[in-house]
Design a protein around this motif. Structure first.
Motif, PDB file in Angstrom:
ATOM      1  N   GLN A 190     -11.439  19.900  -0.738  1.00 45.57           N
ATOM      2  CA  GLN A 190     -11.644  20.061   0.701  1.00 45.57           C
ATOM      3  C   GLN A 190     -12.678  19.056   1.224  1.00 45.57           C
ATOM      4  N   THR A 191     -13.735  18.852   0.465  1.00 43.32           N
ATOM      5  CA  THR A 191     -14.767  17.899   0.876  1.00 43.32           C
ATOM      6  C   THR A 191     -14.229  16.482   0.911  1.00 43.32           C
ATOM      7  N   MET A 192     -13.434  16.124  -0.065  1.00 39.24           N
ATOM      8  CA  MET A 192     -12.851  14.784  -0.093  1.00 39.24           C
ATOM      9  C   MET A 192     -11.917  14.572   1.092  1.00 39.24           C
ATOM     10  N   LYS A 193     -11.136  15.592   1.421  1.00 39.90           N
ATOM     11  CA  LYS A 193     -10.236  15.501   2.574  1.00 39.90           C
ATOM     12  C   LYS A 193     -11.045  15.372   3.865  1.00 39.90           C
ATOM     13  N   LEU A 194     -12.139  16.136   3.981  1.00 34.03           N
ATOM     14  CA  LEU A 194     -12.983  16.065   5.163  1.00 34.03           C
ATOM     15  C   LEU A 194     -13.596  14.668   5.294  1.00 34.03           C
ATOM     16  N   ALA A 195     -14.085  14.115   4.189  1.00 33.16           N
ATOM     17  CA  ALA A 195     -14.675  12.774   4.217  1.00 33.16           C
ATOM     18  C   ALA A 195     -13.648  11.742   4.665  1.00 33.16           C
ATOM     19  N   GLU A 196     -12.436  11.838   4.138  1.00 32.63           N
ATOM     20  CA  GLU A 196     -11.388  10.897   4.506  1.00 32.63           C
ATOM     21  C   GLU A 196     -11.061  10.986   5.994  1.00 32.63           C
ATOM     22  N   THR A 197     -10.983  12.209   6.517  1.00 36.05           N
ATOM     23  CA  THR A 197     -10.672  12.408   7.932  1.00 36.05           C
ATOM     24  C   THR A 197     -11.785  11.860   8.817  1.00 36.05           C
ATOM     25  N   LEU A 198     -13.030  12.190   8.485  1.00 33.09           N
ATOM     26  CA  LEU A 198     -14.157  11.754   9.308  1.00 33.09           C
ATOM     27  C   LEU A 198     -14.285  10.235   9.321  1.00 33.09           C
ATOM     28  N   LEU A 199     -14.138   9.616   8.161  1.00 37.49           N
ATOM     29  CA  LEU A 199     -14.259   8.162   8.097  1.00 37.49           C
ATOM     30  C   LEU A 199     -13.091   7.476   8.802  1.00 37.49           C
ATOM     31  N   GLY A 200     -11.884   7.989   8.580  1.00 38.05           N
ATOM     32  CA  GLY A 200     -10.704   7.363   9.151  1.00 38.05           C
ATOM     33  C   GLY A 200     -10.609   7.476  10.656  1.00 38.05           C
ATOM     34  N   THR A 201     -11.251   8.491  11.222  1.00 36.59           N
ATOM     35  CA  THR A 201     -11.226   8.675  12.671  1.00 36.59           C
ATOM     36  C   THR A 201     -12.556   8.312  13.317  1.00 36.59           C
ATOM     37  N   GLY A 202     -13.518   7.882  12.494  1.00 36.53           N
ATOM     38  CA  GLY A 202     -14.854   7.594  13.006  1.00 36.53           C
ATOM     39  C   GLY A 202     -15.315   6.192  12.671  1.00 36.53           C
ATOM     40  N   MET A 203     -16.378   6.089  11.880  1.00 36.31           N
ATOM     41  CA  MET A 203     -17.036   4.801  11.676  1.00 36.31           C
ATOM     42  C   MET A 203     -16.208   3.799  10.881  1.00 36.31           C
ATOM     43  N   MET A 204     -15.123   4.243  10.209  1.00 37.62           N
ATOM     44  CA  MET A 204     -14.253   3.312   9.496  1.00 37.62           C
ATOM     45  C   MET A 204     -12.851   3.276  10.099  1.00 37.62           C
ATOM     46  N   LYS A 205     -12.748   3.703  11.340  1.00 37.50           N
ATOM     47  CA  LYS A 205     -11.452   3.677  12.024  1.00 37.50           C
ATOM     48  C   LYS A 205     -10.907   2.255  12.058  1.00 37.50           C
ATOM     49  N   GLY A 206      -9.634   2.107  11.709  1.00 34.90           N
ATOM     50  CA  GLY A 206      -9.018   0.783  11.691  1.00 34.90           C
ATOM     51  C   GLY A 206      -9.091   0.094  10.346  1.00 34.90           C
ATOM     52  N   LYS A 207      -9.899   0.641   9.416  1.00 33.48           N
ATOM     53  CA  LYS A 207      -9.983   0.056   8.078  1.00 33.48           C
ATOM     54  C   LYS A 207      -8.738   0.430   7.268  1.00 33.48           C
ATOM     55  N   GLN A 208      -8.476  -0.341   6.239  1.00 29.99           N
ATOM     56  CA  GLN A 208      -7.342  -0.059   5.370  1.00 29.99           C
ATOM     57  C   GLN A 208      -7.572   1.245   4.601  1.00 29.99           C
ATOM     58  N   PRO A 209      -6.489   2.020   4.354  1.00 27.74           N
ATOM     59  CA  PRO A 209      -6.639   3.286   3.606  1.00 27.74           C
ATOM     60  C   PRO A 209      -7.345   3.109   2.269  1.00 27.74           C
ATOM     61  N   GLY A 210      -7.108   1.985   1.613  1.00 28.38           N
ATOM     62  CA  GLY A 210      -7.752   1.743   0.323  1.00 28.38           C
ATOM     63  C   GLY A 210      -9.258   1.625   0.446  1.00 28.38           C
ATOM     64  N   GLU A 211      -9.747   0.996   1.526  1.00 30.84           N
ATOM     65  CA  GLU A 211     -11.184   0.887   1.749  1.00 30.84           C
ATOM     66  C   GLU A 211     -11.811   2.251   1.973  1.00 30.84           C
ATOM     67  N   ILE A 212     -11.133   3.055   2.785  1.00 30.60           N
ATOM     68  CA  ILE A 212     -11.649   4.401   3.067  1.00 30.60           C
ATOM     69  C   ILE A 212     -11.646   5.240   1.807  1.00 30.60           C
ATOM     70  N   ASN A 213     -10.560   5.143   1.032  1.00 32.80           N
ATOM     71  CA  ASN A 213     -10.458   5.947  -0.188  1.00 32.80           C
ATOM     72  C   ASN A 213     -11.547   5.585  -1.189  1.00 32.80           C
ATOM     73  N   SER A 214     -11.905   4.316  -1.253  1.00 31.19           N
ATOM     74  CA  SER A 214     -12.953   3.923  -2.203  1.00 31.19           C
ATOM     75  C   SER A 214     -14.296   4.529  -1.822  1.00 31.19           C
ATOM     76  N   VAL A 215     -14.566   4.636  -0.511  1.00 32.42           N
ATOM     77  CA  VAL A 215     -15.812   5.263  -0.066  1.00 32.42           C
ATOM     78  C   VAL A 215     -15.775   6.758  -0.365  1.00 32.42           C
ATOM     79  N   VAL A 216     -14.624   7.382  -0.112  1.00 34.07           N
ATOM     80  CA  VAL A 216     -14.477   8.820  -0.388  1.00 34.07           C
ATOM     81  C   VAL A 216     -14.700   9.090  -1.868  1.00 34.07           C
ATOM     82  N   GLN A 217     -14.084   8.285  -2.727  1.00 31.01           N
ATOM     83  CA  GLN A 217     -14.244   8.478  -4.170  1.00 31.01           C
ATOM     84  C   GLN A 217     -15.699   8.308  -4.585  1.00 31.01           C
ATOM     85  N   ALA A 218     -16.393   7.351  -3.954  1.00 31.62           N
ATOM     86  CA  ALA A 218     -17.805   7.138  -4.292  1.00 31.62           C
ATOM     87  C   ALA A 218     -18.655   8.322  -3.886  1.00 31.62           C
TER      88      ALA A 218
END
Length: 289
Positions: A190-218
């Motif tokens: 749930q936390t990983m999904k929340l991080a992905e949603t927040l980043l993808g719709t917020g400060m990393m909006k427009g970034k490639q999914p792979g970039e966002i996923n690497s931050v989530v994994q970190a």
């Protein structure tokens, strides 16, 4: 001179009446009430000073780092809703200090902030750990300074009264109740999904999914930061790809934010509270049950 009419009183601007004890005006509250609440009034005075510098409403969510009962928990969203009334839908800086907590209420607070404070920056003068880091991701930008740190977003699991542990502590440990093991796995997902949603719709909006996923994994796994208490400072946060404004120790805004943070750390201990929710006019504090 004798016989001259008395000089007319000097008018005191309305704003100055709210600035006691800086002005000669007495407080509007009764003396006993003002004295009992003076710590809050002085903090709110500094909050308004900082607002005058930034042009944004400053709200504060401050939790004790020394008490397990200060986790982000069910019910916090009510106080956030009350506190956000001070913003009136305008631009907000949210100063947070928290050891983290449970994912369900973190998700609810994130939703509230997105709805009621669409123009949001998050200020982390010292620590926003675990799911506190998730709250930092809600904003378009995180303001950090020399003492600031985020941390791996490891949700907490309650094993019973006064027995709260990070979810990753339970993964792969022999003898753990399967119910707790499953709860830990679900909380991490749930936390990983929340991080992905927040980043993808917020400060990393427009970034490639792979970039966002690497931050989530970190942030939400133990692959990059093996310790629950690992420090992600401003430079490390920027290396991860987060949007960070880094203030140096001589910056006037940083010094004011740090002074305010020190006031909260001192006052929360003296008051015996575990959480404070505060804005320029609204204030609530919680004590342990």
């Amino acid at each position: 001179m004798a016989g001259d009419p008395p000089a007319p009183p000097v008018p005191v601007p309305a704003a100055a009446e709210e600035q006691f004890p800086r002005s000669t005006s007495l407080p509007k509250q009764s003396p006993l009430f003002w004295v009992a609440e003076k710590d809050r009034y002085l903090r709110q005075l500094l909050i308004r000073d900082i607002q005058a510098v930034t042009g944004r409403t400053l709200l504060v969510y401050f939790a004790s780092m020394a008490d397990q009962r200060a986790q982000i928990s069910l019910g916090d969203e009510v106080y956030f809703t009350e506190m956000l009334r001070d913003a009136k839908g305008g631009p907000v800086d949210l100063l947070i200090e928290t050891p983290g907590g449970y994912t369900d209420p973190t998700e609810k607070i994130a939703s509230l902030l997105r709805t009621l404070a669409p123009d949001l920056r998050v200020v982390v003068p010292c620590r926003a750990k675990s799911n506190g880091t998730m709250l930092a991701l809600v904003g378009s930008n995180v303001i950090m300074g020399p003492a600031s740190e985020l941390g791996p977003a490891d949700p907490f699991i309650s094993l019973g009264p006064n027995n709260i542990v990070p979810a990753h502590f339970l993964i792969g440990v022999q003898g753990v109740d399967p119910v707790f093991m499953q709860a830990a796995q679900h909380a991490i997902a749930q936390t990983m999904k929340l991080a992905e949603t927040l980043l993808g719709t917020g400060m990393m909006k427009g970034k490639q999914p792979g970039e966002i996923n690497s931050v989530v994994q970190a942030l939400a796994s133990r692959q990059q930061y093996p310790s629950h208490g690992s420090v992600i400072d401003a430079d490390e946060a920027m290396r991860l790809g987060l949007s960070v404004t880094k203030l140096n120790s001589s910056d006037d805004l940083w010094q004011r934010l740090w002074l305010l943070r020190c006031m909260y750390e001192h006052d929360i201990r003296r008051a015996g509270a575990i959480k404070i929710f505060e804005g320029p006019t609204i204030s609530n504090s919680l004590r342990a049950a």
